[in-house]
Scaffold this active site. Structure first.
Site, PDB file in Angstrom:
ATOM      1  N   ASP A  74       0.851  -1.193   0.000  1.00 56.06           N
ATOM      2  CA  ASP A  74       0.000   0.000   0.000  1.00 56.06           C
ATOM      3  C   ASP A  74       0.885   1.240   0.000  1.00 56.06           C
ATOM      4  O   ASP A  74       2.056   1.190   0.395  1.00 56.06           O
ATOM      5  CB  ASP A  74      -0.942   0.000   1.197  1.00 56.06           C
ATOM      6  CG  ASP A  74      -0.207  -0.007   2.533  1.00 56.06           C
ATOM      7  OD1 ASP A  74       0.809  -0.725   2.652  1.00 56.06           O
ATOM      8  OD2 ASP A  74      -0.642   0.685   3.463  1.00 56.06           O
TER       9      ASP A  74
ATOM     10  N   GLU B 172      -0.237  -1.107   5.810  1.00 58.84           N
ATOM     11  CA  GLU B 172       0.897  -0.687   6.633  1.00 58.84           C
ATOM     12  C   GLU B 172       0.943   0.820   6.811  1.00 58.84           C
ATOM     13  O   GLU B 172       1.270   1.314   7.892  1.00 58.84           O
ATOM     14  CB  GLU B 172       2.210  -1.186   6.016  1.00 58.84           C
ATOM     15  CG  GLU B 172       3.437  -1.021   6.912  1.00 58.84           C
ATOM     16  CD  GLU B 172       4.137   0.322   6.787  1.00 58.84           C
ATOM     17  OE1 GLU B 172       5.053   0.589   7.594  1.00 58.84           O
ATOM     18  OE2 GLU B 172       3.776   1.111   5.895  1.00 58.84           O
TER      19      GLU B 172
END
Length: 413
Positions: A81, A146
């Site tokens: 991400d 994350e």
């Protein structure tokens, strides 16, 4: 089996164009936290193309690619991400179309942290092509969320997927160094309350914003006096957000709250950091509420996995078998000693080592100062070097260091 470092480097260089194309394909797919599905599917396609033995996507949306079937479980992690692009006017190139020349690739996620995934996947191809499989199972993880909540993905992987590797290589950017620790962090909320009234007669009310003023001053002073550590560095504190409620712009504010980004060095726990703020005279005088944020945002799959926004500090010893494994790989490939250091920012290691005591070690393409920056870039040579490192690490570990691992790894904080 003998590692032929020259052949590993030769193959890594051979696949530079493939690694670069794969990375640019990932960059072209917007994949902010909780919106990673399309990039996960692109990674699955590449893992299957290069010959992974098994590829799975778990209920949270993390992708796990397996190579080998041996008893020693080794994992490598790349969060896939990204943050948003910020102000597009600060970008010289489109953050998703990016830019590429003979040396660099530009685009959101180039360094933080899709470059690590690109190198990992082609390390898998190198392992297969050179027959470097041994008594290990290598699990390459593309983790989600994350940027929103570092380590949440690995809380899920360890507790729900039941994957407990002997160690994990984090492929976050390390500027060409090997990293063995980081400061922790936590997200703290401080709230003051008051009584609203008409702004034409503020003395009738109790302004919550004014109560926050002395607290802000005390927090600034607290930052200057936080604990220092000779390796991890100083603890830090910054006020990152401020909010309020009020009936209107013509009224006294009846509540005010701030967010604090607190970085924790060795010797600082979450409870200790909260208590430091509660002890401030201004916080006591305002009867302010001090608490820790929680994270409950759904993954792209819809799964919600709540956690406190506390991300523990971690540090493994320089002489740990896992450190020796990466140092040996680096020296074998590049014929020089690496620098062993630590991250400034936070990584999934806060869960892997910080919460669960599984040794974590870092080596990844890209530079920390590119993370979250406009015109984010990475270097092709580092992508190649990392692919070579990731291909060499498992065999070095099983042949030289697996039998030297202790039952528990001490967190030196």
């Amino acid at each position: 089996m003998k590692l032929e470092f020259e052949k590993i480097l030769e193959l890594a260089k051979k696949y530079e164009a493939d690694i670069s194309k794969f990375l640019r394909d990932m960059i072209a797919i917007p994949s902010e936290s909780c919106q990673e599905e399309k990039v996960i599917l692109r990674i699955k396609e590449e893992m299957e193309k290069v010959g992974f033995d098994k590829v799975e996507i778990d209920p949270m949306g993390n992708i796990l690619g397996y190579i080998g079937h041996g008893q020693h479980i080794i994992a490598m992690d790349a969060h896939i991400d990204t943050v948003g692009v910020g102000n597009p006017e600060n970008w010289q190139y489109d953050p998703y179309q990016g830019y590429e020349d003979a040396e660099i690739i530009i685009g959101r996620g180039a360094s933080d942290q899709e470059g690590g995934m690109a190198s990992m996947v082609y390390a898998g191809k190198i392992i297969k092509e050179l027959g470097l499989e041994d008594d290990y199972t290598l699990v390459m993880v593309g983790s989600v969320q994350e940027e929103d909540c570092d380590g949440l993905c690995w809380q899920y992987i360890i507790q729900e997927d039941k994957l407990k590797p002997e160690f994990v290589v984090s492929t976050e950017p390390t500027d060409g160094k090997i990293y063995r620790g980081q400061r922790g962090r936590m997200e703290i909320k401080v709230k003051t309350t008051g009584i609203s009234c008409h702004g034409s007669a503020p003395e009738r009310g109790d302004n919550a914003i004014y109560k926050m003023g002395p607290i802000l001053s005390d927090l600034k002073a607290l930052h200057e006096n936080l604990t220092d550590h000779d390796f991890l560095g100083k603890g830090s504190l910054t006020v990152s957000e401020i909010f309020h409620t009020s009936p209107s712009r013509c009224a006294v504010a009846d509540s005010c709250w701030i967010s604090i980004d607190r970085r924790l060095t060795a010797g600082e726990t979450g409870q200790y950091a909260i208590q430091q703020i509660k002890n401030l005279p201004s916080v006591k005088a305002a009867n302010a509420e001090v608490s820790m944020y929680t994270y409950e945002r759904p993954a792209y799959t819809g799964l919600v996995y709540p956690t406190e926004c506390y991300f523990p500090t971690w540090l493994i010893e320089n002489g740990h078998p896992v450190c020796h494994t990466l140092v040996d790989a680096y020296q074998g490939l590049f014929k020089e000693a690496p620098k062993v250091d630590k991250w400034t920012f936070s990584t999934n290691g806060v869960s892997i080592m910080g919460r669960f005591g599984i040794p974590c070690i870092g080596f990844g393409p890209g530079h920390e100062d590119q993370a979250h920056a406009p015109n984010e870039r990475t270097w092709k040579q580092e992508l190649v070097d990392c692919a070579a490192m990731y291909a060499a690490i498992p065999l070095i570990y099983t042949q030289k260091y697996a039998d030297k691992m202790t039952r528990e790894t001490k967190n030196l904080v």
